[in-house]
Design a protein around this motif. Sequence first.
Motif, PDB file in Angstrom:
ATOM      1  N   GLN A 212     -42.959 -21.812  80.393  1.00  0.00           N
ATOM      2  CA  GLN A 212     -42.604 -21.535  81.654  1.00  0.00           C
ATOM      3  C   GLN A 212     -43.774 -20.958  82.583  1.00  0.00           C
ATOM      4  OE1 GLN A 212     -39.015 -19.177  82.337  1.00  0.00           O
ATOM      5  NE2 GLN A 212     -38.007 -20.106  80.579  1.00  0.00           N
ATOM      6  N   ARG A 213     -44.951 -20.526  81.788  1.00  0.00           N
ATOM      7  CA  ARG A 213     -46.045 -20.028  82.630  1.00  0.00           C
ATOM      8  C   ARG A 213     -46.986 -21.163  82.348  1.00  0.00           C
ATOM      9  NH1 ARG A 213     -42.838 -16.095  80.804  1.00  0.00           N
ATOM     10  NH2 ARG A 213     -42.764 -14.146  82.361  1.00  0.00           N
ATOM     11  N   ASP A 214     -46.843 -22.143  81.886  1.00  0.00           N
ATOM     12  CA  ASP A 214     -47.903 -23.259  81.607  1.00  0.00           C
ATOM     13  C   ASP A 214     -48.765 -22.983  80.642  1.00  0.00           C
ATOM     14  OD1 ASP A 214     -48.704 -25.774  82.191  1.00  0.00           O
ATOM     15  OD2 ASP A 214     -49.938 -25.428  83.579  1.00  0.00           O
ATOM     16  N   MET A 215     -48.554 -22.101  79.700  1.00  0.00           N
ATOM     17  CA  MET A 215     -49.324 -21.639  78.641  1.00  0.00           C
ATOM     18  C   MET A 215     -48.802 -22.260  77.225  1.00  0.00           C
ATOM     19  SD  MET A 215     -49.461 -17.759  79.689  1.00  0.00           S
ATOM     20  CE  MET A 215     -50.435 -16.985  78.427  1.00  0.00           C
ATOM     21  N   LYS A 216     -49.679 -22.005  76.349  1.00  0.00           N
ATOM     22  CA  LYS A 216     -49.166 -22.775  74.845  1.00  0.00           C
ATOM     23  C   LYS A 216     -49.127 -21.548  73.842  1.00  0.00           C
ATOM     24  CE  LYS A 216     -51.768 -26.684  76.473  1.00  0.00           C
ATOM     25  NZ  LYS A 216     -53.292 -27.274  76.492  1.00  0.00           N
ATOM     26  N   LEU A 217     -48.487 -22.119  72.780  1.00  0.00           N
ATOM     27  CA  LEU A 217     -48.084 -20.933  71.615  1.00  0.00           C
ATOM     28  C   LEU A 217     -48.782 -21.800  70.242  1.00  0.00           C
ATOM     29  CD1 LEU A 217     -46.971 -18.564  70.421  1.00  0.00           C
ATOM     30  CD2 LEU A 217     -44.782 -19.900  70.075  1.00  0.00           C
ATOM     31  N   VAL A 218     -49.492 -21.061  69.591  1.00  0.00           N
ATOM     32  CA  VAL A 218     -50.206 -21.344  68.442  1.00  0.00           C
ATOM     33  C   VAL A 218     -49.524 -20.600  67.237  1.00  0.00           C
ATOM     34  CG1 VAL A 218     -52.161 -21.554  67.117  1.00  0.00           C
ATOM     35  CG2 VAL A 218     -52.289 -22.390  69.557  1.00  0.00           C
ATOM     36  N   MET A 219     -49.050 -21.117  66.246  1.00  0.00           N
ATOM     37  CA  MET A 219     -48.565 -20.134  65.214  1.00  0.00           C
ATOM     38  C   MET A 219     -49.710 -20.084  63.996  1.00  0.00           C
ATOM     39  SD  MET A 219     -45.253 -21.140  62.743  1.00  0.00           S
ATOM     40  CE  MET A 219     -43.988 -19.968  62.324  1.00  0.00           C
ATOM     41  N   ASP A 220     -49.780 -18.973  63.540  1.00  0.00           N
ATOM     42  CA  ASP A 220     -50.666 -18.743  62.277  1.00  0.00           C
ATOM     43  C   ASP A 220     -49.866 -19.185  60.916  1.00  0.00           C
ATOM     44  OD1 ASP A 220     -52.537 -17.533  60.493  1.00  0.00           O
ATOM     45  OD2 ASP A 220     -52.938 -15.971  61.898  1.00  0.00           O
ATOM     46  N   TYR A 221     -50.325 -20.129  60.412  1.00  0.00           N
ATOM     47  CA  TYR A 221     -49.717 -20.621  59.225  1.00  0.00           C
ATOM     48  C   TYR A 221     -50.331 -20.496  57.996  1.00  0.00           C
ATOM     49  CZ  TYR A 221     -46.401 -23.499  56.625  1.00  0.00           C
ATOM     50  OH  TYR A 221     -45.425 -23.929  55.808  1.00  0.00           O
ATOM     51  N   VAL A 222     -49.806 -20.181  56.750  1.00  0.00           N
ATOM     52  CA  VAL A 222     -50.434 -19.816  55.516  1.00  0.00           C
ATOM     53  C   VAL A 222     -50.114 -20.889  54.481  1.00  0.00           C
ATOM     54  CG1 VAL A 222     -51.117 -17.909  53.792  1.00  0.00           C
ATOM     55  CG2 VAL A 222     -50.337 -17.505  56.382  1.00  0.00           C
ATOM     56  N   THR A 223     -51.023 -21.722  54.035  1.00  0.00           N
ATOM     57  CA  THR A 223     -50.612 -22.805  53.014  1.00  0.00           C
ATOM     58  C   THR A 223     -51.276 -22.255  51.540  1.00  0.00           C
ATOM     59  OG1 THR A 223     -52.635 -23.834  53.370  1.00  0.00           O
ATOM     60  CG2 THR A 223     -50.799 -24.672  54.713  1.00  0.00           C
ATOM     61  N   ASN A 224     -52.050 -21.274  51.648  1.00  0.00           N
ATOM     62  CA  ASN A 224     -52.733 -20.903  50.447  1.00  0.00           C
ATOM     63  C   ASN A 224     -51.702 -19.905  49.515  1.00  0.00           C
ATOM     64  OD1 ASN A 224     -55.034 -20.857  48.490  1.00  0.00           O
ATOM     65  ND2 ASN A 224     -54.897 -18.650  49.085  1.00  0.00           N
ATOM     66  N   HIS A 225     -51.145 -19.062  50.219  1.00  0.00           N
ATOM     67  CA  HIS A 225     -50.369 -17.929  49.398  1.00  0.00           C
ATOM     68  C   HIS A 225     -49.359 -17.490  50.179  1.00  0.00           C
ATOM     69  CE1 HIS A 225     -53.514 -16.193  52.007  1.00  0.00           C
ATOM     70  NE2 HIS A 225     -52.650 -15.336  52.353  1.00  0.00           N
ATOM     71  N   TRP A 226     -48.416 -16.804  49.362  1.00  0.00           N
ATOM     72  CA  TRP A 226     -47.188 -16.176  49.846  1.00  0.00           C
ATOM     73  C   TRP A 226     -47.540 -14.761  49.279  1.00  0.00           C
ATOM     74  CZ3 TRP A 226     -42.578 -19.956  47.971  1.00  0.00           C
ATOM     75  CH2 TRP A 226     -42.525 -20.858  49.125  1.00  0.00           C
ATOM     76  N   GLY A 227     -46.564 -13.741  49.728  1.00  0.00           N
ATOM     77  CA  GLY A 227     -46.434 -12.478  49.275  1.00  0.00           C
ATOM     78  C   GLY A 227     -45.803 -12.457  47.945  1.00  0.00           C
ATOM     79  N   ILE A 299     -43.445 -28.347  59.746  1.00  0.00           N
ATOM     80  CA  ILE A 299     -42.932 -29.575  60.683  1.00  0.00           C
ATOM     81  C   ILE A 299     -41.741 -28.592  61.354  1.00  0.00           C
ATOM     82  CG2 ILE A 299     -41.549 -31.659  60.999  1.00  0.00           C
ATOM     83  CD1 ILE A 299     -43.642 -32.802  59.104  1.00  0.00           C
ATOM     84  N   TRP A 300     -40.918 -28.152  60.545  1.00  0.00           N
ATOM     85  CA  TRP A 300     -39.645 -27.383  61.058  1.00  0.00           C
ATOM     86  C   TRP A 300     -39.955 -26.353  62.173  1.00  0.00           C
ATOM     87  CZ3 TRP A 300     -37.481 -22.402  61.139  1.00  0.00           C
ATOM     88  CH2 TRP A 300     -36.046 -22.333  61.317  1.00  0.00           C
ATOM     89  N   TRP A 301     -41.144 -25.632  61.802  1.00  0.00           N
ATOM     90  CA  TRP A 301     -41.228 -24.612  62.941  1.00  0.00           C
ATOM     91  C   TRP A 301     -41.917 -25.437  64.334  1.00  0.00           C
ATOM     92  CZ3 TRP A 301     -39.675 -19.886  63.445  1.00  0.00           C
ATOM     93  CH2 TRP A 301     -39.164 -19.121  62.178  1.00  0.00           C
ATOM     94  N   ILE A 302     -42.746 -26.280  64.145  1.00  0.00           N
ATOM     95  CA  ILE A 302     -43.281 -26.966  65.025  1.00  0.00           C
ATOM     96  C   ILE A 302     -42.281 -27.660  66.107  1.00  0.00           C
ATOM     97  CG2 ILE A 302     -44.547 -29.080  66.148  1.00  0.00           C
ATOM     98  CD1 ILE A 302     -46.170 -28.816  63.333  1.00  0.00           C
ATOM     99  N   GLU A 303     -40.918 -28.196  65.319  1.00  0.00           N
ATOM    100  CA  GLU A 303     -39.915 -28.885  65.939  1.00  0.00           C
ATOM    101  C   GLU A 303     -38.991 -27.603  66.613  1.00  0.00           C
ATOM    102  OE1 GLU A 303     -38.891 -32.062  66.606  1.00  0.00           O
ATOM    103  OE2 GLU A 303     -40.820 -32.710  66.184  1.00  0.00           O
ATOM    104  N   TYR A 304     -38.757 -26.724  65.938  1.00  0.00           N
ATOM    105  CA  TYR A 304     -37.663 -25.769  66.067  1.00  0.00           C
ATOM    106  C   TYR A 304     -38.236 -24.903  67.117  1.00  0.00           C
ATOM    107  CZ  TYR A 304     -34.704 -21.378  65.564  1.00  0.00           C
ATOM    108  OH  TYR A 304     -34.207 -20.468  66.061  1.00  0.00           O
ATOM    109  N   ALA A 305     -39.491 -24.331  67.220  1.00  0.00           N
ATOM    110  CA  ALA A 305     -39.910 -23.480  68.293  1.00  0.00           C
ATOM    111  C   ALA A 305     -40.640 -24.280  69.269  1.00  0.00           C
ATOM    112  CB  ALA A 305     -40.743 -22.226  67.419  1.00  0.00           C
ATOM    113  N   ASN A 306     -40.936 -25.552  69.196  1.00  0.00           N
ATOM    114  CA  ASN A 306     -41.682 -26.234  70.085  1.00  0.00           C
ATOM    115  C   ASN A 306     -42.888 -25.791  70.367  1.00  0.00           C
ATOM    116  OD1 ASN A 306     -41.792 -28.212  71.923  1.00  0.00           O
ATOM    117  ND2 ASN A 306     -40.881 -26.993  73.639  1.00  0.00           N
ATOM    118  N   LEU A 307     -43.834 -25.609  69.042  1.00  0.00           N
ATOM    119  CA  LEU A 307     -45.140 -25.039  68.955  1.00  0.00           C
ATOM    120  C   LEU A 307     -46.146 -26.060  69.672  1.00  0.00           C
ATOM    121  CD1 LEU A 307     -45.173 -23.597  65.361  1.00  0.00           C
ATOM    122  CD2 LEU A 307     -44.550 -22.522  67.461  1.00  0.00           C
TER     123      LEU A 307
END
Length: 601
Positions: A212-227, A299-307
């Motif tokens: 709504q503020r004409d800004m963008k959102l980038v998600m920090d994604y981790v492919t290498n490891h989990w906790g 892809i789920w997060w990109i679609e779901y959260a509109n990233l």
Amino acid sequence: MNTELHPLIQRIEPPFWFSGMHNPELQLLFYGNNIAQCQITIPNSSAITNVKRTENPNFIFVTIDTQKIAANEIDFIFKQKDKTTFIQKYELRTRRKGASLRKSFDSSDTIYLLMPDRFANGNKNNDNDKFTTEKYNRDLPGGRHGGDIEGIIQHLDYIHSLGITTIWSTPLCEDNDAEYSYHGYGQSDVYKIDPRYGTNEDYTRLASEIHQRDMKLVMDYVTNHWGLQHWMVKDLPTADWIHQFENYTETNHKRSTISDPNASEIDRNTCIKGWFVPSMPDLNIVNPLVFNYLVQNAIWWIEYANLDGLRIDTYNYSEPQYISKWTKAITNEYPDFNLVGEITMRNQGLLSYWQKDSPIGKIQNFNSNLPSVMDFALLDAFQILFDEDDGSWDRGVTRVYDIIARDFLFPNANNLLIFAENHDSKRFNQIYNNDIRKYKMAMCMLATLRGIPQLYYGSEIGMSGDQHLGDADIRKDFPGGWEDDENNAFNPETRSECQNAYFDFTSKLFHWRKTNDAVHFGKTTHYIPEHNVYVYFRYNLLKSVMVIINNNPENQEISTLRFKENIGDYKTGKDVLTNEMYNLENAIVIEGKSALILELE
């Protein structure tokens, strides 16, 4: 709608999906006690293309062709050996219009990196959660301090007022480690926002408020490891879901072994397969089930959260052929989507290897498919050069000149992420003892050099921190993000004079940057530094910007004759920060330790 789970099913991942994807195949994970004993059908049986059972009877993986599903709901029919049957409904949602061609971040943007736990506490009711181990303790430097998504939303106008166009937050998914969970890189559920930050719905609301503020959102994604506390690590679907060793083996962090034709196999394998730290199991992306899981989760997060983009943590710690294939799967779905990888390498040839279509990678028949990489070579220069007053052969601003001179190594140098600090580096203002002159020089360079500038939260008000005291000191709470803070730096009336000096300069500079496409996508011509003064031009067919960086402590008189090839017919230059006009036919006098950005007219 969210479909309720049958009592015999504890999880379905992805929890729902989307119709009309480029890749119609969907791998569904069903998890429950001995669920693999069931036979699974759907009304249109031809839509099931694969059923995979593993050595763990609690998992069953079912692949379906979504193109063969006409309805927005699928009935999965589970039949047990005793003939008991039950139905689990699964939802296919309609995609947003134009979802596949979404505009991503690029070099016209300025990114603001924040750590949510340390930015602002907007909802004290979620400081603790009964299902997560680590509890709120703001007195502990490395503890949970209570910052959350609501705190970010409440201060979006502040971020916007800086001239920022894009927000990158460190991971927000659940991290259930017993300590130091605030950084979020040891995730325990990658389909769930950590309840101490909020809910999945709060995250989508954050994206909406940003847009709504004409800004963008980038998600920090981790492919290498989990906790280590990830629910699936506690009950592995397959033994090779993660890399396992007879004795604990940590990565050697020597990522040059990946491209090194002379590297030993043991060194290369240890780099790729070793664990990042004992609490972060290394994911085996070579396993097809893991690979598909990670592709679909992103892809789920990109679609779901509109990233609007992804920043990929520890990108080159994964098997290169498979992380490149993962990246290609994302960009196949979103051709205009930008992903920036954390490649913590300082050699520009090694950095180049990891950018899409790299000429270095082609030598080994390798293409990462990764559009953008983080320019750690430039980071290192920024963290030392402003204290180098002599400006000899390879010191001072010549460090930056030499870096830009090697841009031929990159297929797209304008899509590099450039920064003077981040959450893992020394704090810029700490290095330079809060000398605002040096901060201004660095920011002027970030705003005008090729690439995508990234700022780190708090620097714009003079925040510092000593990394020698631990990472928590470079990740301090933003003043004013908590009700009882004595200083509120979000508000100009309650900022200190020093904080306002930093903020006002930063805001004016990056608001100007938004208006000039020559520094977004233009070409660069630069000149060999003399007397520790670096002059370069950013230009396109219609605009030209002249930048003078005087890293010399003394005032310098700059003759413009040397720069005639770029000045051309331009007569004057307007200082973008003061509006002062300079006659380009005369010499330009610039103060010591200062920068000048001129729009040529």
